[in-house]
Design an enzyme around this catalytic site. Structure first.
Site, mmCIF file in Angstrom:
data_model
loop_
_atom_site.group_PDB
_atom_site.id
_atom_site.type_symbol
_atom_site.label_atom_id
_atom_site.label_comp_id
_atom_site.label_asym_id
_atom_site.label_seq_id
_atom_site.Cartn_x
_atom_site.Cartn_y
_atom_site.Cartn_z
ATOM 1 N N HIS A 88 -20.355 -31.246 61.844
ATOM 2 C CA HIS A 88 -20.538 -32.514 61.805
ATOM 3 C C HIS A 88 -19.275 -33.248 61.973
ATOM 4 O O HIS A 88 -19.224 -34.226 62.970
ATOM 5 C CB HIS A 88 -21.006 -32.882 60.575
ATOM 6 C CG HIS A 88 -22.341 -32.509 60.148
ATOM 7 N ND1 HIS A 88 -22.923 -32.873 59.057
ATOM 8 C CD2 HIS A 88 -23.329 -31.664 60.974
ATOM 9 C CE1 HIS A 88 -24.478 -32.380 59.132
ATOM 10 N NE2 HIS A 88 -24.570 -31.593 60.187
ATOM 11 N N PHE A 114 -21.133 -34.086 50.602
ATOM 12 C CA PHE A 114 -21.240 -35.474 50.348
ATOM 13 C C PHE A 114 -21.399 -36.100 52.107
ATOM 14 O O PHE A 114 -20.492 -35.849 52.634
ATOM 15 C CB PHE A 114 -20.225 -36.299 49.817
ATOM 16 C CG PHE A 114 -20.500 -37.708 49.824
ATOM 17 C CD1 PHE A 114 -20.943 -38.530 48.831
ATOM 18 C CD2 PHE A 114 -20.114 -38.426 51.054
ATOM 19 C CE1 PHE A 114 -21.280 -39.935 48.995
ATOM 20 C CE2 PHE A 114 -20.288 -40.059 51.034
ATOM 21 C CZ PHE A 114 -20.701 -40.822 50.005
ATOM 22 N N GLU A 115 -22.522 -36.825 52.358
ATOM 23 C CA GLU A 115 -22.458 -37.635 53.577
ATOM 24 C C GLU A 115 -23.520 -38.681 53.434
ATOM 25 O O GLU A 115 -24.521 -38.439 52.737
ATOM 26 C CB GLU A 115 -22.971 -36.703 54.792
ATOM 27 C CG GLU A 115 -22.410 -35.544 55.297
ATOM 28 C CD GLU A 115 -23.099 -34.897 56.395
ATOM 29 O OE1 GLU A 115 -24.355 -34.520 56.148
ATOM 30 O OE2 GLU A 115 -22.209 -34.391 57.261
ATOM 31 N N ILE A 116 -23.161 -39.722 53.881
ATOM 32 C CA ILE A 116 -24.097 -41.054 54.202
ATOM 33 C C ILE A 116 -23.959 -41.100 55.788
ATOM 34 O O ILE A 116 -22.741 -41.429 56.228
ATOM 35 C CB ILE A 116 -23.918 -42.169 53.390
ATOM 36 C CG1 ILE A 116 -23.936 -41.893 52.000
ATOM 37 C CG2 ILE A 116 -24.898 -43.177 53.526
ATOM 38 C CD1 ILE A 116 -23.360 -43.386 51.185
#
Ligand SMILES: Nc1nc2c(ncn2[C@@H]2O[C@H](COP(=O)(O)OP(=O)(O)OP(=O)(O)O)[C@@H](O)[C@H]2O)c(=O)[nH]1
Ligand SMILES: [Mg+2]
Length: 419
Positions: free
Chosen positions: A340, A303-305
């Site tokens: 990241h 999950f990443e925004i």
């Protein structure tokens, strides 16, 4: 005379009859037309890299960053006006944003489940686009199923070979030996070549794909994930208005055996590029001894925004290229999550990273179920708070709160600690 009157009566009756028939025919035609609701056609695009307007999505030519936010208030809490307005297409601005999924054709039914939840809980009111990426051409089934589920436009991209292969400086024999040793040691995905290409691609290339160049924000979605609560506001807009560059819902410790030298490579990068290290960074999240050693904490990147322009910045690209030269994607099994995370924690200011407590999320085997009964009720969540991973021993979210001097959400100490 009597005959004449009877003839008139007959004429009048016939006229009435003709008028009645005419009236009935014209009205029933009208009813038929009204009942014929148009069914949107879903044609998959024919070429790889093509875009498909899956259906006539409403005109969202409102993508604008120069809107007046005070004219389009975002309801962030149940007390804000418009909170309960979950029907229809949401009025107001849209960000230049897309969902993005890396997937194989065989993932179609698992990604279908993820899309359905994202649409039901959020995107049916916002109609953001969805970019699908694959190292092999997507087949018609994948395109038809996914484009029928996404309310925005769908785009399908074929990853260029140079983004999904061994760089020429990698010693193949050494890489092979590592895979054999990791298999022996039973390290998860330790013997997989494709998993390594996937991690390298997600670390350094997804945001540089041609289709992604059109966007500024992305929301990564994987197959088989779940969204447990309604998303009442636009998280992309939240990111934009609050100058957030990266966000997460779950954090945890990485398997040490997959990244034995990642921190050495990071320290080398920091020495070579002090100009890329943010003054207000989150080193405390990564290291418990001032940067000497990595504590293995990372945001779970399935999950990443995030902001694509940050990933495309010189700082991030320099970091990725430095790691790529060191070869750990193949000589070890570096994951995109620690890559990241380390980048965000060192090269962004603390305030640019965001924890979405109100986006409830599951990727096997971990759950983020929002802390706070009131929040869960207001968001119509269907997750079990006992399964919330945030405050359990193997999560790094407590550390994130401490490093940022943030107060943990009310109820954190009673909820989610049960194993
Ligand atoms: N096109 C393509 N996509 C892949 C490949 N391997 C993995 N993916 C995708 O990359 C993402 C991450 O892979 P996963 O297999 O979910 O890896 P993971 O999340 O670490 O492990 P799981 O616990 O298995 O979910 C998913 O969206 C996959 O669909 C591949 O070889 N080709
Ligand atoms: Mg996964």
């Amino acid at each position: 005379m009597a005959t004449g009157t009877a003839r008139y009566v007959r004429y009048i009756l016939i006229t009435f009859f003709i008028l009645a028939v005419f009236y009935f025919v014209s009205n029933s035609a009208d009813v038929t037309t009204k009942l014929r609701t148009p069914i949107p056609t879903t044609k998959p695009p024919t070429k790889e890299g093509d875009s498909s307007a899956a259906k006539d999505s409403p005109n969202l030519a409102k993508i604008a960053t120069d809107y007046d936010a005070s004219k389009f208030l975002m309801a962030m809490t149940p007390n804000d006006p418009g909170w309960d307005d979950l029907s229809g297409i949401k009025d107001g601005p849209r960000m230049n944003a897309t969902f993005v999924t890396l997937a194989r054709n065989s993932d179609v039914w698992e990604i279908a489940k993820s899309i359905r939840q994202v649409e039901d809980r959020f995107n049916r009111r916002y109609n953001y686009d969805w970019v699908f990426l694959n190292d092999k051409p997507f087949d018609d089934t994948f395109k038809t199923v996914t484009s029928s589920l996404v309310s925005g436009k769908t785009h399908y991209g074929l990853i260029p070979e140079e983004h999904w292969s061994f760089p020429e400086w990698i010693d193949q024999d050494k890489a092979k030996k590592v895979r054999e040793d990791m298999k022996e040691a039973k390290i998860i995905y330790g013997d997989s070549i494709s998993y390594r290409h996937m991690c390298r691609f997600e670390s350094g290339f997804f945001f540089r794909q041609e289709l992604m160049q059109n966007y500024e924000y992305y929301w990564r979605v994987e197959p088989s994930v779940e969204l447990y609560c309604d998303v009442h506001y636009d998280p992309f807009r939240y990111m934009h208005e609050n100058k957030k560059k990266y966000s997460f819902t779950l954090s945890l410790y990485e398997y040490r055996e997959t990244i034995p030298t990642l921190w050495d490579s990071t320290k080398k990068f920091m020495k070579n590029h002090p100009e890329h290290i943010a003054a207000g960074n989150s080193m405390g999240f990564l290291s418990d001894d001032g940067g000497e050693n990595y504590n293995l904490c990372h945001f779970w990147s399935n999950f990443e925004i995030g902001n694509l322009n940050w990933l495309r910045s010189k700082a991030y690209i320099d970091f990725f290229e430095s790691l790529d030269q060191d070869g750990g994607f193949f000589y070890e099994r570096w994951g995109d999550a620690p890559v990241h995370t380390i980048a965000a924690a060192l090269m962004l200011n603390k305030e640019e990273i965001h924890f979405f407590n109100d986006i409830a999320y599951f990727h096997n085997p971990f759950t983020h179920c929002p802390t706070g009964q009131d929040v869960r009720t207001a968001l119509k969540c269907h997750c079990n708070p006992d399964e919330n991973f945030d405050w359990k021993g193997y999560s790094c979210t407590s550390k994130y709160f401490e490093v940022n001097n943030m107060e943990k959400p009310e109820g954190w100490d009673e909820e989610g600690k049960k194993d």
